[in-house]
Design a protein around this motif. Structure first.
Motif, short mmCIF file in Angstrom:
data_model
loop_
_atom_site.label_atom_id
_atom_site.label_comp_id
_atom_site.label_asym_id
_atom_site.label_seq_id
_atom_site.Cartn_x
_atom_site.Cartn_y
_atom_site.Cartn_z
N ASP A 90 0.84 -1.19 0.00
CA ASP A 90 0.00 0.00 0.00
C ASP A 90 0.88 1.25 0.00
OD1 ASP A 90 0.75 -1.06 2.40
OD2 ASP A 90 -1.05 -0.50 3.48
N TYR A 91 2.01 1.14 0.68
CA TYR A 91 2.97 2.25 0.66
C TYR A 91 3.47 2.47 -0.76
CZ TYR A 91 7.25 4.86 1.68
OH TYR A 91 8.25 5.80 1.70
N ASP A 92 3.87 1.38 -1.42
CA ASP A 92 4.35 1.48 -2.80
C ASP A 92 3.28 2.08 -3.71
OD1 ASP A 92 6.63 0.32 -1.91
OD2 ASP A 92 6.18 -1.68 -2.68
N HIS A 93 2.05 1.58 -3.51
CA HIS A 93 0.94 2.06 -4.34
C HIS A 93 0.80 3.58 -4.24
CE1 HIS A 93 -3.16 2.35 -5.99
NE2 HIS A 93 -3.42 3.14 -4.96
N TRP A 94 0.81 4.08 -3.01
CA TRP A 94 0.62 5.53 -2.83
C TRP A 94 1.80 6.34 -3.32
CZ3 TRP A 94 -3.70 7.92 -2.50
CH2 TRP A 94 -4.82 7.21 -2.06
N CYS A 95 2.98 5.82 -3.16
CA CYS A 95 4.15 6.53 -3.69
C CYS A 95 4.02 6.68 -5.20
CB CYS A 95 5.43 5.79 -3.32
SG CYS A 95 5.83 5.92 -1.58
#
Ligand SMILES: [Zn+2]
Length: 433
Positions: A237-242
């Motif tokens: 989810d962190y990767d997605h938002w970045c």
């Protein structure tokens, strides 16, 4: 293996809802501070009360009468205060300077009885009944919220409502856990029996009275963090938002107007706040993981050359690793847990079985670890987390052994693995790598 996900969502609040949450937080803090005062003793730590049930029995009805909070919130406030007093007592026992904990940040713990989640909104208990703020979610999904909070594969565990004074916004940090406990490690059939019968390193925890228990943490690209207890913080989810932020930034940069430039600055601030919030949540969960497993030390690998070791890591990852370490280093001592770093050499290539320890680059293929010597197959990051914990344990043992006072009085250092304990002592025989 325990897979947990965290979604951070911003709440869209009317003025009335906002007031209701602030008033609720005020009373929640009152309960927490009253509880801490009740539990505290200035004279000796033996005088501090740390038994949750006893404290709750003593204070609950009084606090219910004095406030408009519903049952679960009063209990959550009591629980938080007792936990804080408990960790301060632990530090006191070690001779550190301590004082009674106080609570001032507007943060409240919600569980399944005080909060309900829907597609676009949450229902939260407040002193003015339930409020149902909507979420600020992007129009184009799937969001981490869709994937984990609403997914049937994940169960909602708890969430923390947090008011951020800097942005004047409320955020919900929602923790979920995968229900079926899908085991991502691949265990070959030859090793399944061994796994069931306790595997290589699941020495029962009651074989001694370890003075130090270690939680190893592996940081990486496949999973943001993996602990030696087998918990994965996947961070996709962190990767997605970045990626989302990056996309938006690219669009604004292309426009090149003054308005776009201003929007770019605002976006940067928002992204920064969001990232920090995310990493704070993971850091808190890492500290909780250590406390849950009675660990005294959280061990990370040294991050100095992390870019060379992880060529696929983007600057987002490297930023996240450094912040995560910093936050844990700052938060853990407040709960009586210390934080250490070890040399990272070969922790990803070494077999973490106590009776093996074979190190070879062919042992690792991406997310998959398979020891070329003993055939041990396991998730590569989990293997790394165990090795990081072991390296610290072994280093300590080594140091104790070489000290003139060492002998039967050595304090053993243990690495906590999947509920079992891996004794650092047994690593004396292993050739160093
Ligand atoms: Zn092996």
């Amino acid at each position: 293996m325990d897979v947990r996900r965290t979604a951070v969502v911003k709440l869209n609040l009317s003025d009335e809802q906002r007031d209701a949450l602030h008033r609720t937080a005020e009373q929640y803090l009152y309960c927490a501070n009253r509880t801490a005062d009740y539990c505290w003793s200035d004279t000796a730590y033996t005088g501090c009360k740390t038994n949750k049930r006893e404290v709750r029995d003593a204070l609950y009805s009084e606090l219910r009468e004095e406030t408009d909070l519903q049952t679960q919130l009063v209990q959550a406030a009591i629980r938080r205060a007792v936990e804080a007093v408990k960790s301060v007592v632990e530090r006191w026992k070690k001779g550190q300077r301590v004082s009674c904990p106080t609570f001032s940040a507007e943060t409240m713990d919600y569980d399944t009885r005080s909060a309900t989640f829907y597609r676009n909104k949450a229902s939260l208990a407040t002193v003015e009944g339930r409020v149902e703020p909507s979420f600020v979610l992007p129009a184009d999904g799937p969001t981490p919220y869709d994937q984990y909070v609403l997914s049937e594969d994940y169960e909602f565990r708890e969430s923390t409502l947090r008011y951020d004074a800097a942005t004047d916004k409320f955020y919900l940090n929602i923790s979920t856990r995968r229900i079926d406990g899908v085991d991502e490690t691949c265990v070959s059939s030859a090793h399944q029996n061994a796994k069931r019968s306790g595997d290589d390193d699941e020495v029962p925890a009651d074989t001694g009275h370890p003075d130090q228990t270690v939680l190893g943490i592996d940081l990486g690209v496949n999973s943001l963090a993996v602990s030696s207890t087998g918990t994965f913080w996947q961070g996709d989810d962190y990767d997605h938002w970045c990626r989302e932020f990056e996309k938006r930034r690219g669009e604004l940069q292309q426009r090149g107007t003054q308005a776009a430039h201003n929007a770019l600055l605002r976006l940067g601030k928002r992204e920064d706040a969001w990232r920090k919030q995310y990493i704070h949540t993971v850091a808190n969960e890492l500290v909780t993981e250590a406390l849950t497993h009675d660990c005294d030390v959280i061990v990370f690998e040294d991050l100095t050359d992390i870019r060379d070791r992880l060529p696929h890591a983007t600057w987002h990852h490297v930023w996240a690793f450094r912040r995560l370490f910093e936050y844990v280093e700052y938060k853990a001592p407040e709960r009586g847990v210390s934080v250490e770093q070890v040399e990272p050499n070969h922790t990803s290539q070494r077999c973490s079985r106590t009776d093996c320890g074979f190190t070879h680059e062919d042992n690792r293929h991406g997310e998959h670890f398979c020891c070329q010597k003993c055939g041990y197959e396991v998730n590569a990051d989990y293997n790394g987390a165990k090795n990081i914990g072991l390296r610290y344990a072994r280093k300590r043992t080594h140091r104790l052994r070489s000290s003139p006072t060492s002998g039967s009085g050595d304090a053993p250092v243990d690495v906590r693995v999947n509920g079992g304990t891996l004794n650092g002592e047994s690593h004396r025989q292993i050739a160093g790598d």
